[in-house]
Design a protein around this motif. Sequence first.
Motif, PDB file in Angstrom:
ATOM      1  N   THR A  76       0.903  -1.225  -0.015  1.00 23.77           N
ATOM      2  CA  THR A  76      -0.065  -0.087   0.063  1.00 23.77           C
ATOM      3  C   THR A  76       0.690   1.325  -0.200  1.00 23.77           C
ATOM      4  OG1 THR A  76      -1.660  -1.120   0.923  1.00 23.77           O
ATOM      5  CG2 THR A  76      -1.881   1.171   1.396  1.00 23.77           C
ATOM      6  N   LEU A  77       2.069   1.206   0.631  1.00 25.77           N
ATOM      7  CA  LEU A  77       2.925   2.381   0.786  1.00 25.77           C
ATOM      8  C   LEU A  77       3.425   2.656  -0.674  1.00 25.77           C
ATOM      9  CD1 LEU A  77       4.939   1.926   4.063  1.00 25.77           C
ATOM     10  CD2 LEU A  77       3.376   3.916   3.418  1.00 25.77           C
ATOM     11  N   GLN A  78       3.657   1.432  -1.343  1.00 27.06           N
ATOM     12  CA  GLN A  78       4.190   1.567  -2.688  1.00 27.06           C
ATOM     13  C   GLN A  78       3.237   2.248  -3.698  1.00 27.06           C
ATOM     14  OE1 GLN A  78       4.224  -2.057  -4.895  1.00 27.06           O
ATOM     15  NE2 GLN A  78       5.273  -1.113  -6.827  1.00 27.06           N
ATOM     16  N   ILE A  79       1.857   1.607  -3.602  1.00 23.89           N
ATOM     17  CA  ILE A  79       0.954   2.346  -4.543  1.00 23.89           C
ATOM     18  C   ILE A  79       0.776   3.901  -4.174  1.00 23.89           C
ATOM     19  CG2 ILE A  79      -1.584   2.538  -4.880  1.00 23.89           C
ATOM     20  CD1 ILE A  79      -1.407  -0.697  -4.681  1.00 23.89           C
ATOM     21  N   VAL A  80       0.611   4.288  -2.963  1.00 28.38           N
ATOM     22  CA  VAL A  80       0.558   5.422  -2.430  1.00 28.38           C
ATOM     23  C   VAL A  80       1.699   6.665  -2.673  1.00 28.38           C
ATOM     24  CG1 VAL A  80       0.199   7.083  -0.448  1.00 28.38           C
ATOM     25  CG2 VAL A  80      -1.245   5.043  -0.574  1.00 28.38           C
ATOM     26  N   ALA A  81       2.804   5.969  -2.378  1.00 20.78           N
ATOM     27  CA  ALA A  81       4.119   6.804  -2.807  1.00 20.78           C
ATOM     28  C   ALA A  81       4.597   7.063  -4.195  1.00 20.78           C
ATOM     29  CB  ALA A  81       5.253   5.976  -2.236  1.00 20.78           C
ATOM     30  N   GLN A  82       3.975   6.044  -4.912  1.00 22.99           N
ATOM     31  CA  GLN A  82       4.286   6.178  -6.456  1.00 22.99           C
ATOM     32  C   GLN A  82       3.435   7.293  -7.157  1.00 22.99           C
ATOM     33  OE1 GLN A  82       5.655   1.567  -7.800  1.00 22.99           O
ATOM     34  NE2 GLN A  82       5.398   3.072  -9.386  1.00 22.99           N
ATOM     35  N   LYS A  83       2.522   7.746  -6.470  1.00 24.62           N
ATOM     36  CA  LYS A  83       1.876   8.773  -7.092  1.00 24.62           C
ATOM     37  C   LYS A  83       2.583  10.014  -7.374  1.00 24.62           C
ATOM     38  CE  LYS A  83      -2.646   7.683  -5.291  1.00 24.62           C
ATOM     39  NZ  LYS A  83      -4.062   8.241  -4.620  1.00 24.62           N
ATOM     40  N   ASN A  84       3.732  10.218  -6.267  1.00 18.95           N
ATOM     41  CA  ASN A  84       4.722  11.395  -6.501  1.00 18.95           C
ATOM     42  C   ASN A  84       5.867  11.222  -6.888  1.00 18.95           C
ATOM     43  OD1 ASN A  84       2.240  13.269  -5.550  1.00 18.95           O
ATOM     44  ND2 ASN A  84       2.291  12.106  -3.749  1.00 18.95           N
ATOM     45  N   THR A  85       6.256  10.081  -7.267  1.00 22.21           N
ATOM     46  CA  THR A  85       7.727   9.757  -7.715  1.00 22.21           C
ATOM     47  C   THR A  85       7.824   9.287  -8.915  1.00 22.21           C
ATOM     48  OG1 THR A  85       9.907   9.094  -6.706  1.00 22.21           O
ATOM     49  CG2 THR A  85       8.160   7.745  -6.518  1.00 22.21           C
ATOM     50  N   ASP A  86       9.020   9.474  -9.415  1.00 24.30           N
ATOM     51  CA  ASP A  86       9.586   8.598 -10.797  1.00 24.30           C
ATOM     52  C   ASP A  86       9.392   7.080 -10.727  1.00 24.30           C
ATOM     53  OD1 ASP A  86      11.790   7.766 -12.618  1.00 24.30           O
ATOM     54  OD2 ASP A  86      10.414   8.910 -13.551  1.00 24.30           O
ATOM     55  N   PRO A  87       8.917   6.155 -11.568  1.00 22.04           N
ATOM     56  CA  PRO A  87       9.020   4.904 -11.273  1.00 22.04           C
ATOM     57  C   PRO A  87      10.371   3.989 -11.415  1.00 22.04           C
ATOM     58  CG  PRO A  87       8.120   5.293 -13.500  1.00 22.04           C
ATOM     59  CD  PRO A  87       8.140   6.427 -12.758  1.00 22.04           C
ATOM     60  N   VAL A  88      11.451   4.810 -11.933  1.00 19.31           N
ATOM     61  CA  VAL A  88      13.008   4.446 -11.852  1.00 19.31           C
ATOM     62  C   VAL A  88      13.482   4.583 -10.632  1.00 19.31           C
ATOM     63  CG1 VAL A  88      15.180   5.050 -12.963  1.00 19.31           C
ATOM     64  CG2 VAL A  88      13.312   4.959 -14.364  1.00 19.31           C
ATOM     65  N   ILE A  89      13.059   5.718 -10.162  1.00 18.62           N
ATOM     66  CA  ILE A  89      13.607   5.957  -8.846  1.00 18.62           C
ATOM     67  C   ILE A  89      13.066   5.110  -7.649  1.00 18.62           C
ATOM     68  CG2 ILE A  89      13.884   7.925  -6.945  1.00 18.62           C
ATOM     69  CD1 ILE A  89      15.571   8.278  -9.534  1.00 18.62           C
ATOM     70  N   ALA A  90      11.710   4.921  -7.997  1.00 17.84           N
ATOM     71  CA  ALA A  90      10.948   3.816  -7.222  1.00 17.84           C
ATOM     72  C   ALA A  90      11.496   2.614  -7.113  1.00 17.84           C
ATOM     73  CB  ALA A  90       9.357   4.058  -7.455  1.00 17.84           C
ATOM     74  N   SER A  91      11.528   2.229  -8.344  1.00 24.04           N
ATOM     75  CA  SER A  91      12.188   0.746  -8.346  1.00 24.04           C
ATOM     76  C   SER A  91      13.779   0.681  -7.697  1.00 24.04           C
ATOM     77  CB  SER A  91      12.535   0.512  -9.923  1.00 24.04           C
ATOM     78  OG  SER A  91      13.695   1.333 -10.517  1.00 24.04           O
ATOM     79  N   LEU A  92      14.490   1.801  -7.667  1.00 23.17           N
ATOM     80  CA  LEU A  92      15.732   1.995  -7.248  1.00 23.17           C
ATOM     81  C   LEU A  92      15.450   1.857  -5.781  1.00 23.17           C
ATOM     82  CD1 LEU A  92      17.756   4.616  -9.249  1.00 23.17           C
ATOM     83  CD2 LEU A  92      18.405   2.185  -8.950  1.00 23.17           C
ATOM     84  N   LEU A  93      14.870   2.527  -5.200  1.00 22.09           N
ATOM     85  CA  LEU A  93      14.543   2.638  -3.510  1.00 22.09           C
ATOM     86  C   LEU A  93      13.861   1.126  -3.190  1.00 22.09           C
ATOM     87  CD1 LEU A  93      12.944   6.114  -3.327  1.00 22.09           C
ATOM     88  CD2 LEU A  93      14.987   5.101  -2.341  1.00 22.09           C
ATOM     89  N   MET A  94      13.111   0.587  -3.931  1.00 25.77           N
ATOM     90  CA  MET A  94      12.487  -0.741  -3.458  1.00 25.77           C
ATOM     91  C   MET A  94      13.419  -1.962  -3.734  1.00 25.77           C
ATOM     92  SD  MET A  94       8.571  -0.520  -4.763  1.00 25.77           S
ATOM     93  CE  MET A  94       8.914   0.039  -6.492  1.00 25.77           C
ATOM     94  N   SER A  95      14.507  -1.721  -4.570  1.00 21.90           N
ATOM     95  CA  SER A  95      15.643  -2.957  -4.864  1.00 21.90           C
ATOM     96  C   SER A  95      16.311  -2.854  -3.472  1.00 21.90           C
ATOM     97  CB  SER A  95      16.250  -2.364  -6.102  1.00 21.90           C
ATOM     98  OG  SER A  95      17.173  -1.216  -5.886  1.00 21.90           O
ATOM     99  N   LEU A  96      16.504  -1.834  -2.648  1.00 19.64           N
ATOM    100  CA  LEU A  96      17.225  -1.954  -1.155  1.00 19.64           C
ATOM    101  C   LEU A  96      16.671  -2.858  -0.425  1.00 19.64           C
ATOM    102  CD1 LEU A  96      17.721   1.833  -0.297  1.00 19.64           C
ATOM    103  CD2 LEU A  96      19.360   0.083  -0.927  1.00 19.64           C
ATOM    104  N   GLU A  97      15.489  -3.706  -0.931  1.00 20.13           N
ATOM    105  CA  GLU A  97      15.071  -4.787  -0.163  1.00 20.13           C
ATOM    106  C   GLU A  97      16.112  -5.895   0.004  1.00 20.13           C
ATOM    107  OE1 GLU A  97      12.061  -7.604  -1.891  1.00 20.13           O
ATOM    108  OE2 GLU A  97      12.113  -6.076  -3.712  1.00 20.13           O
ATOM    109  N   SER A  98      16.889  -6.276  -0.990  1.00 22.00           N
ATOM    110  CA  SER A  98      17.962  -6.820  -1.088  1.00 22.00           C
ATOM    111  C   SER A  98      19.115  -6.738   0.108  1.00 22.00           C
ATOM    112  CB  SER A  98      18.724  -7.235  -2.132  1.00 22.00           C
ATOM    113  OG  SER A  98      17.846  -7.593  -3.409  1.00 22.00           O
ATOM    114  N   ALA A  99      19.159  -5.273   0.252  1.00 18.84           N
ATOM    115  CA  ALA A  99      20.304  -5.188   1.264  1.00 18.84           C
ATOM    116  C   ALA A  99      19.989  -5.148   2.782  1.00 18.84           C
ATOM    117  CB  ALA A  99      20.690  -3.635   1.043  1.00 18.84           C
ATOM    118  N   PHE A 100      18.391  -4.915   2.947  1.00 13.92           N
ATOM    119  CA  PHE A 100      17.695  -5.023   4.238  1.00 13.92           C
ATOM    120  C   PHE A 100      17.782  -6.475   4.469  1.00 13.92           C
ATOM    121  CE2 PHE A 100      16.115  -0.598   3.313  1.00 13.92           C
ATOM    122  CZ  PHE A 100      16.913  -0.050   4.211  1.00 13.92           C
ATOM    123  N   SER A 101      17.329  -7.474   3.503  1.00 12.99           N
ATOM    124  CA  SER A 101      17.396  -8.755   3.701  1.00 12.99           C
ATOM    125  C   SER A 101      18.295  -9.330   4.428  1.00 12.99           C
ATOM    126  CB  SER A 101      16.709  -9.472   2.454  1.00 12.99           C
ATOM    127  OG  SER A 101      17.671  -9.588   1.606  1.00 12.99           O
TER     128      SER A 101
END
Length: 318
Positions: free
Chosen positions: A253-278
């Motif tokens: 839900t945060l992804q859907i709400v947040a992507q209203k106001n950010t670029d999908p490329v930047i969004a994908s970069l930020l979400m890719s940090l899940e690998s580091a956090f994992s």
Amino acid sequence: MNSKKMQSNLMLLLTAFIWGVAFVAQSVGMDYVGPFTFNSVRNFIGAFVLLLFIPLLDKVNRQSAATVNASNSDAASATDIASTSSSSVSDKKTLIIGGIVCGILLAIASSFQQVGIVYTTVGKAGFITAMYIVIVPILGLFVGKKVRLIAWISVGLSVIGLYLLCMTESLSLGKGDILVLICAFCFSFHIMMVDYFSPKVDGVRMSCIQFFTCGIICGIPAMLTESPNLHAILTAWQPLLYAGVLSCAIGYTLQIVAQKNTDPVIASLLMSLESAFSLLAGWIILHQYLSPKELFGCLLMFAAIMLSQIPEKKSVTA
């Protein structure tokens, strides 16, 4: 960078953290239930949690809209409020279509990932899945989205960082690798669809429909191949609750709400940090060793994220 974009990026960073820790929950959950059962149950939990909060969010939105109407009477604000209302037939149709489309893509992506992991290593699967950070900007070019040079540099740094984080052997595409690569493309299309639908509809409602759709789709192979039982599901209640409430209900839900106001490329970069956090979550919670190479990969990814946030220079006109 304006405050809305900064807030959205922080929300996506939080999403990546939640998803990263969810790998631990998923790993533990797999000891009790099959992958399709886990995906189905977690999505249904996420959907029901959102159903409980929708009335409260509606009340908050109505109060906010009333405040805007009272303080700002210009035509643009009135048009904006009307366009985001979920009461119109057109909006409801778009909402349902968006939720179903995103739910189908989410179900396909998560299923290909789970099945692919059976035939390949977790390191390869993690690296190939996160290739959506490269696929998203490429897909964006086909729909007329421009990508800044600095974003491409950030993508390159992120890919190198992910390689150092996840890969322990030479890259070769086997059966499992191909399945996970399909998963990466599906996640890329999911990000693009969220980018398309999220500005048009209520993000929480779309997320709820998405989870119900994904839960139903994943539930079919679960019933046919895994024979899920209530005892096994209740035994795995802790990882299922984390994955359902935090990873699904809050994270997506945060992804859907947040992507209203950010670029999908930047969004994908930020979400890719899940690998580091994992990896960090595995290190802290499961006491897994983090090698210097993996730590350097984390550092590169954070550097890429910071680089991607450098604001674009505006041209000065005479």
